[in-house]
Design an enzyme around this catalytic site. Structure first.
Site, PDB file in Angstrom:
ATOM      1  N   HIS A 166       0.809  -1.261  -0.167  1.00 40.96           N
ATOM      2  CA  HIS A 166       0.077   0.050  -0.078  1.00 40.96           C
ATOM      3  C   HIS A 166       0.967   1.279   0.030  1.00 40.96           C
ATOM      4  O   HIS A 166       1.775   1.469   0.880  1.00 40.96           O
ATOM      5  CB  HIS A 166      -0.858   0.093   1.217  1.00 40.96           C
ATOM      6  CG  HIS A 166      -1.834   1.185   1.083  1.00 40.96           C
ATOM      7  ND1 HIS A 166      -3.160   1.068   0.617  1.00 40.96           N
ATOM      8  CD2 HIS A 166      -1.687   2.740   1.576  1.00 40.96           C
ATOM      9  CE1 HIS A 166      -3.681   2.259   0.841  1.00 40.96           C
ATOM     10  NE2 HIS A 166      -2.909   3.241   1.292  1.00 40.96           N
ATOM     11  N   CYS A 167       0.627   2.254  -1.102  1.00 41.49           N
ATOM     12  CA  CYS A 167       1.589   3.280  -1.103  1.00 41.49           C
ATOM     13  C   CYS A 167       0.875   4.545  -0.821  1.00 41.49           C
ATOM     14  O   CYS A 167      -0.235   4.594  -1.389  1.00 41.49           O
ATOM     15  CB  CYS A 167       1.928   3.330  -2.668  1.00 41.49           C
ATOM     16  SG  CYS A 167       3.238   4.957  -2.632  1.00 41.49           S
TER      17      CYS A 167
END
Length: 333
Positions: A166-167
């Site tokens: 998850h960025c």
């Protein structure tokens, strides 16, 4: 090689191993659930994660690009006496910046491969027409049937197919459906960072040889501060995005996501060759569409074939084995 008990363990939180350890089947008996069946039917709709940290990081990303745009145009190119130099570099920088922001927007607003919530019901499992002895896995967090290589994201609150990570900078997971846009985003940011650093160096050399009051529309102290800040920003993001670009391409070529490598889940599926994996991730054979964040984007509203998920009570077990007697009862009904 992990034991069958480890195979049945929930990959995110290690839950359910005590309940399912004695009844687990061998890994090869696990049902390979079809992507078309298990994937959300709303993949073509707008996708946006309402996460405060991610939204702030995404806004900061755009502001940093706009700052670089301001310094490049109004500090270096507009005051330049060489018209050809200004036009060429201005066109190149603006094109790369536009592609970077477009890639960022696509990575942020594309469904990364979310699995439908709450489909771990008896009625839905019946609709899959499983054979006796097969087994499916339920995510205890979002109550969905987990396909192979899916992991639960605590920020998106969904199971994501081939989730890499998850960025927060794109306020989204990097998964099966948007990895291409994330790769393009890191590539174009690295390119504009390198381009801006090169222009800063040339501008400093030009100003040292000429009068500082003539090489910029701003005062010499303001010009130096703006250029130093841009240099720091460009160097920082060049290093960061280059590393991210390299790791993403490596993940695609090895057919192994970051979270799979971190959890040691390698070798549990048939890996595809590097070039085939690249074609799958970027949508076909090598062409200019590989470098376009607009490929696959259409303004036409096409009808979506929704997969009806039968309503019912969520099954409590995290590892759901299909007993033979269950199907006999169904056939006699």
């Amino acid at each position: 090689m992990k034991s069958p008990v480890h195979r049945c363990r929930d990959v995110e939180h290690g839950r359910g191993q005590n309940r399912a350890g004695s009844n687990c089947l061998q890994p090869e008996q696990r049902i390979p659930i079809s992507k078309d069946v298990i994937t959300s039917s709303s993949s073509s709709a707008m996708w946006f994660i309402r996460d405060t940290c991610g939204i702030v990081c995404a806004i900061i990303t755009w502001l940093l690009v706009f700052y670089a745009e301001f310094v490049v145009l109004f500090v270096m190119l507009v005051p330049s006496k060489n018209l050809t130099y200004s036009i060429v570099n201005g066109t190149l920088f603006n094109t790369l910046a536009f592609l970077a922001l477009a890639s960022h927007l696509r990575a942020m607003c594309t469904d990364p491969g979310a699995v439908p919530k709450g489909n771990a019901t008896k009625e839905y499992i019946e609709s899959l027409q499983l054979k006796p002895g097969q087994v499916v896995y339920k995510c205890p967090k979002c109550c969905s049937i987990k396909p192979d290589r899916a992991h639960h994201c605590s920020v998106c609150k969904r199971c994501i197919r081939k989730m890499d990570h998850h960025c927060p900078w794109v306020n989204n997971c990097v998964g099966e459906n948007n990895q291409k846009y994330f790769v393009l985003f890191t590539m174009y940011i690295a390119l504009i960072s390198l381009h801006s650093l090169a222009m800063v160096v040339f501008h400093f050399l030009y100003c040292f040889e000429d009068d500082w009051t003539k090489c910029s529309s701003f005062s010499p102290p303001a010009t130096v501060i703006l250029l130093i800040l841009l240099c720091f920003e460009g160097l920082l993001f060049l290093i960061f995005t280059s590393v991210m670009f390299g790791t993403q391409v490596h993940s695609i070529c090895t057919d192994e996501t970051g979270i799979e490598r971190l959890k040691g889940e390698t070798g549990k599926w048939g890996k595809v060759p590097c070039w085939e994996a690249m074609q799958t991730a970027f949508g076909g054979r090598l062409s200019l569409s590989w470098f376009s964040p607009f490929s696959g984007l259409s303004c036409k509203r096409e009808p979506v074939d929704h997969v009806a998920v039968p309503q019912g009570e969520i099954i409590q077990e995290d590892v759901i084995e299909i007993p033979l007697t269950y199907f006999h009862v169904m056939s006699n009904a």
